[in-house]
Design a protein around this motif. Sequence first.
Motif, mmCIF file in Angstrom:
data_model
loop_
_atom_site.group_PDB
_atom_site.id
_atom_site.type_symbol
_atom_site.label_atom_id
_atom_site.label_comp_id
_atom_site.label_asym_id
_atom_site.label_seq_id
_atom_site.Cartn_x
_atom_site.Cartn_y
_atom_site.Cartn_z
ATOM 1 N N ARG A 2 69.137 -60.891 -14.149
ATOM 2 C CA ARG A 2 69.293 -59.610 -13.477
ATOM 3 C C ARG A 2 69.763 -59.821 -12.034
ATOM 4 N N ASP A 3 70.540 -58.881 -11.536
ATOM 5 C CA ASP A 3 70.981 -58.872 -10.142
ATOM 6 C C ASP A 3 70.016 -57.965 -9.375
ATOM 7 N N ASP A 7 69.953 -53.899 -8.971
ATOM 8 C CA ASP A 7 68.846 -53.160 -9.582
ATOM 9 C C ASP A 7 68.123 -52.305 -8.546
ATOM 10 N N ARG A 8 67.881 -52.867 -7.379
ATOM 11 C CA ARG A 8 67.195 -52.122 -6.316
ATOM 12 C C ARG A 8 68.005 -50.884 -5.921
ATOM 13 N N GLY A 77 61.926 -58.540 -13.016
ATOM 14 C CA GLY A 77 62.912 -58.730 -14.072
ATOM 15 C C GLY A 77 63.361 -57.394 -14.636
ATOM 16 N N ASP A 78 63.047 -57.155 -15.917
ATOM 17 C CA ASP A 78 63.444 -55.913 -16.578
ATOM 18 C C ASP A 78 62.447 -54.775 -16.367
ATOM 19 N N PHE A 106 64.165 -51.709 -17.879
ATOM 20 C CA PHE A 106 65.583 -51.860 -18.195
ATOM 21 C C PHE A 106 65.672 -52.108 -19.692
ATOM 22 N N ARG A 107 66.107 -51.091 -20.408
ATOM 23 C CA ARG A 107 66.127 -51.120 -21.869
ATOM 24 C C ARG A 107 67.451 -50.523 -22.348
#
Length: 121
Positions: A2-3, A7-8, A77-78, A106-107
Amino acid sequence: MRDAARDRESLIGLNRNYIRSVEEADTAWFDANLASDFLNTNPDGTLIDRATFIARIGRGSTVKDIREHDVVIRLFGDFAIIHARTTYQKPDGSVGGGRYTDDWLFRHGRWQCVSAHVTRL
């Protein structure tokens, strides 16, 4: 992998739109961004499912000028947890406030809110 920076930024936008959508009764936004197994804990302690939450949003909020403050985004992470404080104007014109915690997963290639907990101060 993940980046985290991307994501933030995504979660900052989702958080802002979550608050906006409560105030504007934007059920379409919630329909697009809540996980199918979403659950919400209300300030009175009741636990409601996705359909009930969206129906309540559709009836409109009794408060206005909802603003988020002191937003903390924790990435794992996710999975992400967002903690924040809110201020708003109550129907009688006085100022109210609260805190919330939203859990995001994150799905299926996107961030989805899987749970929320709201507390009034």
